[in-house]
Design a protein around this motif. Structure first.
Motif, short mmCIF file in Angstrom:
data_model
loop_
_atom_site.label_atom_id
_atom_site.label_comp_id
_atom_site.label_asym_id
_atom_site.label_seq_id
_atom_site.Cartn_x
_atom_site.Cartn_y
_atom_site.Cartn_z
N GLY A 86 0.71 -0.96 0.01
CA GLY A 86 -0.11 -0.19 0.06
C GLY A 86 0.78 1.34 -0.04
N PRO A 87 0.32 2.27 -0.13
CA PRO A 87 0.99 3.85 0.04
C PRO A 87 1.83 3.99 1.28
N ASP A 88 1.61 3.12 2.39
CA ASP A 88 2.38 3.20 3.49
C ASP A 88 3.45 2.01 3.39
N ASN A 89 3.72 1.54 2.30
CA ASN A 89 4.73 0.37 2.05
C ASN A 89 4.67 -0.85 2.89
N LEU A 90 3.58 -1.11 3.38
CA LEU A 90 3.30 -2.22 4.19
C LEU A 90 2.47 -3.23 3.19
N PRO A 91 2.78 -4.52 3.33
CA PRO A 91 2.01 -5.51 2.28
C PRO A 91 0.73 -5.69 2.33
N GLU A 143 -9.00 -3.04 4.62
CA GLU A 143 -9.39 -2.14 3.72
C GLU A 143 -10.49 -2.84 2.82
N PRO A 144 -11.75 -2.90 3.57
CA PRO A 144 -12.76 -3.54 2.73
C PRO A 144 -13.15 -3.11 1.42
N GLU A 145 -12.95 -1.77 1.13
CA GLU A 145 -13.21 -1.29 -0.12
C GLU A 145 -12.31 -1.87 -1.26
N LEU A 146 -11.08 -2.25 -0.76
CA LEU A 146 -9.99 -3.07 -1.81
C LEU A 146 -9.90 -4.36 -1.51
N LYS A 147 -10.81 -4.94 -0.59
CA LYS A 147 -11.06 -6.27 -0.39
C LYS A 147 -9.54 -6.83 0.04
N ARG A 148 -9.08 -6.39 1.10
CA ARG A 148 -7.64 -6.89 1.31
C ARG A 148 -7.23 -6.38 2.80
N PHE A 149 -6.14 -7.17 3.29
CA PHE A 149 -5.99 -6.90 4.96
C PHE A 149 -4.51 -6.46 4.77
N ILE A 150 -4.12 -5.73 5.86
CA ILE A 150 -2.90 -4.94 5.91
C ILE A 150 -1.76 -6.03 6.77
N LEU A 151 -0.58 -6.31 6.50
CA LEU A 151 0.24 -7.12 7.07
C LEU A 151 1.23 -6.43 7.38
N THR A 152 2.26 -6.87 8.79
CA THR A 152 3.07 -6.41 9.00
C THR A 152 3.92 -7.58 9.60
N ARG A 185 12.52 -8.19 7.61
CA ARG A 185 12.04 -9.63 7.86
C ARG A 185 11.00 -9.98 6.66
N LEU A 186 10.87 -9.35 5.95
CA LEU A 186 10.09 -9.86 4.80
C LEU A 186 10.61 -9.56 3.42
N HIS A 187 10.87 -8.52 2.95
CA HIS A 187 11.38 -8.07 1.74
C HIS A 187 12.68 -8.72 1.35
N GLN A 188 13.71 -8.48 2.38
CA GLN A 188 15.12 -9.22 2.14
C GLN A 188 15.18 -10.69 2.21
N PRO A 189 14.55 -11.17 3.07
CA PRO A 189 14.51 -12.92 3.11
C PRO A 189 13.93 -13.37 1.54
N VAL A 190 12.98 -12.82 1.34
CA VAL A 190 12.28 -13.40 0.07
C VAL A 190 12.91 -13.13 -1.23
#
Length: 314
Positions: A86-91, A143-152, A185-190
């Motif tokens: 998203g715009p906050d750079n979170l998956p 974000e129900p309007e976008l049909k998605r969840f925010i992860l961290t 912990r997410l981007h770099q390992p993947v």
């Protein structure tokens, strides 16, 4: 199923699965196939961690979802579900389908409300398909309007936020923390798993094949990217060649030829300089991905090659 099972055994299952994955992958260094992932045992019985048909695993024994899965996307291909940032750079992780009340979507929503840790399996390619386990992660909003969840990414000492209103109470501090943790912990390992797999576990410059000596090097800094880094912006490099590449001692042309800084070519030193660096000058990369679409982006190499040339004149 008693409520005692759902509250106590649920947490023990998640803890045991996360610890097992950390051991099985050597702290996240290795990826696993679907069969290897489903070789997990809990209380003496096999317990599947990936759903055979769905991206969201909500076992019948649990009230909340346990794992999520993102399929591998070859360069230029689209996934069935557009998991993104998203715009906050979170998956973000997409709902299953369009109905917010499917049992899988309800399972993720309940995990969010209870602040439960989840395991995220991200496909990194290979045959059979390999997945990198990112765990634990938490859902901190929807974000129900976008049909998605925010992860961290989550950790034992992480502050627990169960909704966006709480998260906004310390927005700037939390944002800095989440961005750092997401990248670390997410981007770099993947990214590492994808690159090392594409290069068959070998350094692209010297062909050494010991995984513990290899890094997944960015061609351009990951600070210039958005979301999970693409394998085409990566090179599998041993630690010596990674350091040389980042410090502009070594450059790689857009046609995949290695060059060494001219002043280093004139130096006389030990065998590492002679054989590890100088001998590679003018030589082609020794290892490239078999899949041409996963090979280094020539435009990105041109950018770093300019930096390499500029360092010679500085």
């Amino acid at each position: 199923m008693t409520r005692l099972w759902s509250q106590i055994k649920d947490l023990r299952l998640r803890r045991d699965a996360i610890k097992w994955l950390q051991l099985r992958t050597n702290g996240g260094e290795h990826s696993l196939t679907r069969d290897e992932i489903n070789d997990f045992f809990f209380d003496g019985e096999r317990f599947k961690l990936i759903d055979p048909m769905k991206g969201i695993r909500k076992p019948r024994e649990l009230e909340a979802a346990l794992t999520i899965m993102t399929s591998f996307r070859k360069p230029g291909e689209e996934r069935p579900y557009a998991d993104d940032v998203g715009p906050d750079n979170l998956p973000r992780y997409m709902w299953e389908g369009n109905d917010p009340d499917t049992y899988t979507n309800r399972g993720l929503r309940l995990a969010m409300e209870r602040g439960l840790p989840l395991i995220w399996f991200i496909g990194v390619g290979g045959s059979p398909m390999q997945f990198h386990a990112v765990c634990p992660v938490k859902i901190i909003g929807e974000e129900p309007e976008l049909k998605r969840f925010i992860l961290t990414p989550a950790s034992e000492d992480e502050l627990s936020f169960t909704n966006l209103e709480e998260r906004d109470m310390a927005e700037e501090i939390i944002k800095r923390y989440l961005l750092r943790e997401t990248k670390t912990r997410l981007h770099q390992p993947v990214f590492r798993a994808s690159v090392i797999r594409a290069y068959q576990g070998r350094c692209s410059i010297c062909n050494i094949g010991h995984a513990s000596l290899l890094d997944a090097a960015h061609i351009v800094p990951d600070s210039d990217e958005h979301g999970i880094a693409s394998v085409t912006n990566g090179l599998a490099l041993c630690k010596i060649h990674h350091a040389a590449f980042d410090s502009s001692i070594l450059g790689i042309t857009p046609d995949y030829t290695v060059e060494i800084r001219p002043d280093l070519l004139k130096e006389v030193d030990g065998p590492m300089l002679e054989h590890g660096l100088k001998a590679r000058h003018g030589q082609a990369l020794m290892m490239l991905p078999k899949n041409a679409k996963e090979r280094p982006d020539r435009a990105l190499l041109a950018t770093t090659y300019k930096r390499f040339l500029f360092a010679q004149s500085a």
